[in-house]
Write a protein that holds these residues in place. Structure first.
Motif, mmCIF file in Angstrom:
data_model
loop_
_atom_site.group_PDB
_atom_site.id
_atom_site.type_symbol
_atom_site.label_atom_id
_atom_site.label_comp_id
_atom_site.label_asym_id
_atom_site.label_seq_id
_atom_site.Cartn_x
_atom_site.Cartn_y
_atom_site.Cartn_z
ATOM 1 N N ALA A 32 0.916 -1.191 0.015
ATOM 2 C CA ALA A 32 0.079 -0.222 -0.082
ATOM 3 C C ALA A 32 1.006 1.216 0.080
ATOM 4 C CB ALA A 32 -0.876 -0.049 1.273
ATOM 5 N N ALA A 33 1.985 1.388 0.853
ATOM 6 C CA ALA A 33 2.985 2.403 0.600
ATOM 7 C C ALA A 33 3.335 2.536 -0.755
ATOM 8 C CB ALA A 33 4.108 1.944 1.724
ATOM 9 N N ALA A 34 3.704 1.556 -1.335
ATOM 10 C CA ALA A 34 4.379 1.582 -2.987
ATOM 11 C C ALA A 34 2.925 2.341 -3.635
ATOM 12 C CB ALA A 34 4.629 0.278 -3.603
ATOM 13 N N VAL A 35 1.806 1.822 -3.490
ATOM 14 C CA VAL A 35 0.685 2.426 -4.138
ATOM 15 C C VAL A 35 0.733 3.988 -3.771
ATOM 16 C CG1 VAL A 35 -1.828 2.520 -4.354
ATOM 17 C CG2 VAL A 35 -0.499 0.246 -4.440
ATOM 18 N N GLY A 36 0.807 4.450 -2.706
ATOM 19 C CA GLY A 36 0.635 5.599 -2.106
ATOM 20 C C GLY A 36 1.795 6.400 -2.725
ATOM 21 N N ALA A 37 3.105 5.888 -2.721
ATOM 22 C CA ALA A 37 4.020 6.708 -3.299
ATOM 23 C C ALA A 37 3.924 7.122 -4.892
ATOM 24 C CB ALA A 37 5.473 5.823 -3.367
ATOM 25 N N LEU A 38 3.384 5.966 -5.767
ATOM 26 C CA LEU A 38 2.992 6.271 -6.900
ATOM 27 C C LEU A 38 1.852 7.329 -7.240
ATOM 28 C CD1 LEU A 38 3.076 5.546 -10.148
ATOM 29 C CD2 LEU A 38 1.675 3.555 -9.650
ATOM 30 N N GLY A 39 0.688 7.135 -6.330
ATOM 31 C CA GLY A 39 -0.521 8.070 -6.150
ATOM 32 C C GLY A 39 0.106 9.474 -6.093
ATOM 33 N N ALA A 40 0.855 9.546 -5.099
ATOM 34 C CA ALA A 40 1.374 10.888 -4.866
ATOM 35 C C ALA A 40 2.286 11.661 -5.855
ATOM 36 C CB ALA A 40 2.307 11.060 -3.670
ATOM 37 N N THR A 41 2.832 10.737 -6.713
ATOM 38 C CA THR A 41 3.607 11.063 -7.774
ATOM 39 C C THR A 41 2.666 11.664 -9.041
ATOM 40 O OG1 THR A 41 5.471 9.747 -7.491
ATOM 41 C CG2 THR A 41 5.342 10.839 -9.705
ATOM 42 N N LEU A 42 1.558 10.754 -9.214
ATOM 43 C CA LEU A 42 0.593 11.015 -10.001
ATOM 44 C C LEU A 42 -0.333 12.388 -9.709
ATOM 45 C CD1 LEU A 42 -0.896 7.414 -10.938
ATOM 46 C CD2 LEU A 42 0.832 8.849 -12.384
ATOM 47 N N LEU A 43 -0.584 12.464 -8.412
ATOM 48 C CA LEU A 43 -1.436 13.706 -8.089
ATOM 49 C C LEU A 43 -0.586 15.217 -8.227
ATOM 50 C CD1 LEU A 43 -3.004 12.634 -4.614
ATOM 51 C CD2 LEU A 43 -3.969 13.002 -7.020
ATOM 52 N N THR A 44 0.802 14.798 -8.148
ATOM 53 C CA THR A 44 1.614 16.190 -8.516
ATOM 54 C C THR A 44 1.871 16.588 -9.574
ATOM 55 O OG1 THR A 44 3.145 15.371 -6.383
ATOM 56 C CG2 THR A 44 4.037 17.031 -8.005
ATOM 57 N N LEU A 45 1.859 15.230 -10.562
ATOM 58 C CA LEU A 45 1.752 15.488 -12.202
ATOM 59 C C LEU A 45 0.330 16.140 -12.622
ATOM 60 C CD1 LEU A 45 3.096 12.222 -13.726
ATOM 61 C CD2 LEU A 45 3.709 14.183 -14.445
ATOM 62 N N TRP A 46 -0.759 15.818 -11.939
ATOM 63 C CA TRP A 46 -2.074 16.160 -12.078
ATOM 64 C C TRP A 46 -2.302 17.829 -11.763
ATOM 65 C CZ3 TRP A 46 -6.623 14.267 -14.408
ATOM 66 C CH2 TRP A 46 -7.909 15.190 -14.092
ATOM 67 N N GLN A 47 -1.373 17.899 -10.686
ATOM 68 C CA GLN A 47 -1.199 19.602 -10.352
ATOM 69 C C GLN A 47 -0.524 20.319 -11.170
ATOM 70 O OE1 GLN A 47 -4.510 19.443 -8.325
ATOM 71 N NE2 GLN A 47 -3.114 20.931 -6.913
ATOM 72 N N LYS A 48 0.330 19.739 -12.097
ATOM 73 C CA LYS A 48 1.306 20.522 -12.771
ATOM 74 C C LYS A 48 2.321 20.945 -11.875
ATOM 75 C CE LYS A 48 -2.077 21.384 -16.501
ATOM 76 N NZ LYS A 48 -2.795 22.734 -17.289
ATOM 77 N N LYS A 49 2.856 20.166 -10.936
ATOM 78 C CA LYS A 49 3.875 20.737 -9.988
ATOM 79 C C LYS A 49 5.239 19.885 -10.142
ATOM 80 C CE LYS A 49 1.588 24.233 -7.996
ATOM 81 N NZ LYS A 49 1.205 24.128 -6.887
ATOM 82 N N PHE A 50 4.932 18.895 -11.080
ATOM 83 C CA PHE A 50 5.993 17.902 -11.227
ATOM 84 C C PHE A 50 7.242 18.293 -12.151
ATOM 85 C CE2 PHE A 50 8.143 14.066 -12.790
ATOM 86 C CZ PHE A 50 8.385 13.359 -11.584
ATOM 87 N N SER A 51 8.393 18.153 -11.685
ATOM 88 C CA SER A 51 9.526 18.482 -12.274
ATOM 89 C C SER A 51 10.789 17.557 -11.938
ATOM 90 C CB SER A 51 10.095 19.723 -12.514
ATOM 91 O OG SER A 51 10.408 20.026 -11.008
ATOM 92 N N LEU A 52 11.871 17.537 -12.681
ATOM 93 C CA LEU A 52 12.995 16.940 -12.468
ATOM 94 C C LEU A 52 13.592 17.311 -11.001
ATOM 95 C CD1 LEU A 52 14.725 16.250 -15.683
ATOM 96 C CD2 LEU A 52 13.727 14.524 -14.403
ATOM 97 N N ARG A 53 13.726 18.633 -10.924
ATOM 98 C CA ARG A 53 13.923 19.491 -9.848
ATOM 99 C C ARG A 53 13.175 18.835 -8.555
ATOM 100 N NH1 ARG A 53 14.470 25.856 -8.397
ATOM 101 N NH2 ARG A 53 15.319 25.600 -6.160
#
Length: 440
Positions: free
Chosen positions: A252-273
């Motif tokens: 479930a922690a792995a699912v949460g880590a992936l989900g948090a990354t996808l939510l950051t992408l959705w919010q357009k806040k994801f970058s390499l930095r």
């Protein structure tokens, strides 16, 4: 084997900690010295096996994954949107802004479990707003610190993972057992804020009507849905999969880590930095936890090798001390230790010593684990070394002094102790939900 040796080991470790030596190296270094002079070179053949057994524990993989999830969510901007929406939703009420901070703290706790990230985020976003709206500095800072520490007890929580691993309790049962105590604390915080709003309204006023005029009808519904929907799906994916028995806490922690990354992408806040900062923070926090774990493993091996656990058990049994008196002493020691050392250090030093004794006395370890977790939560608020106080002071405006923060957290420390007493008097608040959901 002299009976004073395990007491000397414990005393030297605590003494060095009080003098400011690093915890991980104090635990490991003192244990190596005692182990060598007591057991000889054979000790160094056994220790690596014990450390390897700890490090290969599958459950502990959840620690870096939950840390990553929390840090990534901090970057997503969801906390900001939640706070703004909740402030407008509760703004018509006296104390409504403070209540919204508590609600957001609970939601973020169920989404991240990272206390530092929650306190800093809410301190940056809500503290200036609360001060601008006429809240007293004590009320504003106390509310933010208390709301931020909910990540200690509301699952998924790193301290619950560590406690479950050390006490050999199912992490899933720890998460389920912590739900009701977490809600009890949220309810007590809100009740206190309502009382302050009723009897000292100037400390917690309502928001001006003109600011709330545009927040109604369809606009309000859309903002509430948008603010709550994404965190709700993440909470459902992580906790729902554990509670339903679909996934282990690590999965479930792995699912949460992936989900948090996808939510950051959705919010357009994801970058390499952003990814680099999150991975760097995850590595630092994880290394700190696991180096402490290595030191605690060495300490536990030497302490048990010196028959320290048997000595303490016999001492308690010979003194005719009942389980409740022993529980009171342990809770008092953990509370006082929380003034000076971190919750992770308390977990690794004290819990391995007392857990076998509680088991010998026939006390429910799940109940004890949650009691310890709630007690450890106070270590984030108690001066002089309460980490939440430092986190908030670091982002607070210049006019907010350390004295304001210290005075503000006192009522919430009392509330946490009241919550702890409720859980002591009503063990079913911990054990009922796991039993209903098919646990032990």
């Amino acid at each position: 084997m002299p009976e004073w040796l395990p007491i000397a080991l414990f005393g030297v470790v605590f003494g060095m900690l009080l003098f400011g030596f690093p915890v991980a190296f104090t635990l490991g270094g003192v244990s190596l010295i005692f182990g060598y002079f007591t057991f000889g070179l054979g000790f160094f053949q056994l220790l690596p096996l014990r450390i390897w057994g700890t490090m290969s524990n599958y459950v502990l993989i959840a620690v870096p994954l939950f840390v990553y999830m929390g840090l990534m969510l901090e970057k997503s901007g969801l906390a900001e949107e939640l706070l703004e929406t909740m402030a407008l939703l509760f703004g018509r009420l006296r104390g409504g802004l403070a209540i919204s901070v508590i609600v957001v703290g609970a939601v973020l706790a169920a989404s991240t479990g990272i206390v530092g990230a929650t306190v800093v985020t809410m301190g940056l976003l809500s503290l200036p707003t609360m001060l601008k709206r006429g809240y007293s500095p004590e009320m504003a800072t106390g509310t933010i610190c208390a709301a931020g520490t909910l990540g200690q007890i509301i699952p998924p929580s790193i301290v619950l993972v560590l406690l479950g691993s050390i006490m050999n309790i199912s992490i899933g049962d720890m998460f389920v057992g912590a739900v009701i105590p977490g809600l009890i604390l949220v309810g007590l915080y809100m009740f206190y804020i309502v009382l302050v709003a009723v009897f000292r309204g100037k400390s917690a006023p309502a928001m001006p009507a003109e600011e709330l005029a545009l927040f109604k009808g369809k606009v309000m519904v859309k903002r509430v849905i948008r603010a709550f929907l994404l965190p709700f799906f993440l909470i459902l994916a992580v906790l729902g999969s554990i509670f339903a028995g679909i996934a282990s806490p690590t999965e479930a922690a792995a699912v949460g880590a992936l989900g948090a990354t996808l939510l950051t992408l959705w919010q357009k806040k994801f970058s390499l930095r952003t990814l680099h900062e999150v991975m760097k923070g995850t590595t630092l926090l994880t290394c700190m936890v696991f180096v402490l774990l290595v030191g605690a493993t060495a300490f536990g091996l030497v302490f048990r090798g010196l028959n320290g656990d048997r000595y303490i058990t016999h001492l308690i049994l010979d003194s005719n001390m009942g389980p409740h008196m022993f529980l009171f002493i342990v809770m008092l020691v953990i509370f006082i230790a929380g003034f000076f050392i971190d919750f992770i250090e308390i977990t690794f030093i004290i819990v391995p010593v007392v857990a076998p004794i509680f088991q010998h006395l026939g006390v429910d370890l799940l109940w004890i684990g949650i009691l310890i977790a709630v007690n450890l939560q106070t270590s984030f608020l108690t001066p002089p070394f309460g980490f939440s106080l430092f986190y908030l002071k670091g982002v607070a405006p210049p006019e907010v002094t350390t004295g304001h923060i210290y005075r503000g957290i006192i009522p919430f420390i009392v509330i946490q102790l009241i919550g702890l007493l409720i859980i002591v008097l009503i063990p079913e608040s911990v054990t009922w939900l796991p039993r209903v959901m098919g646990g032990p």
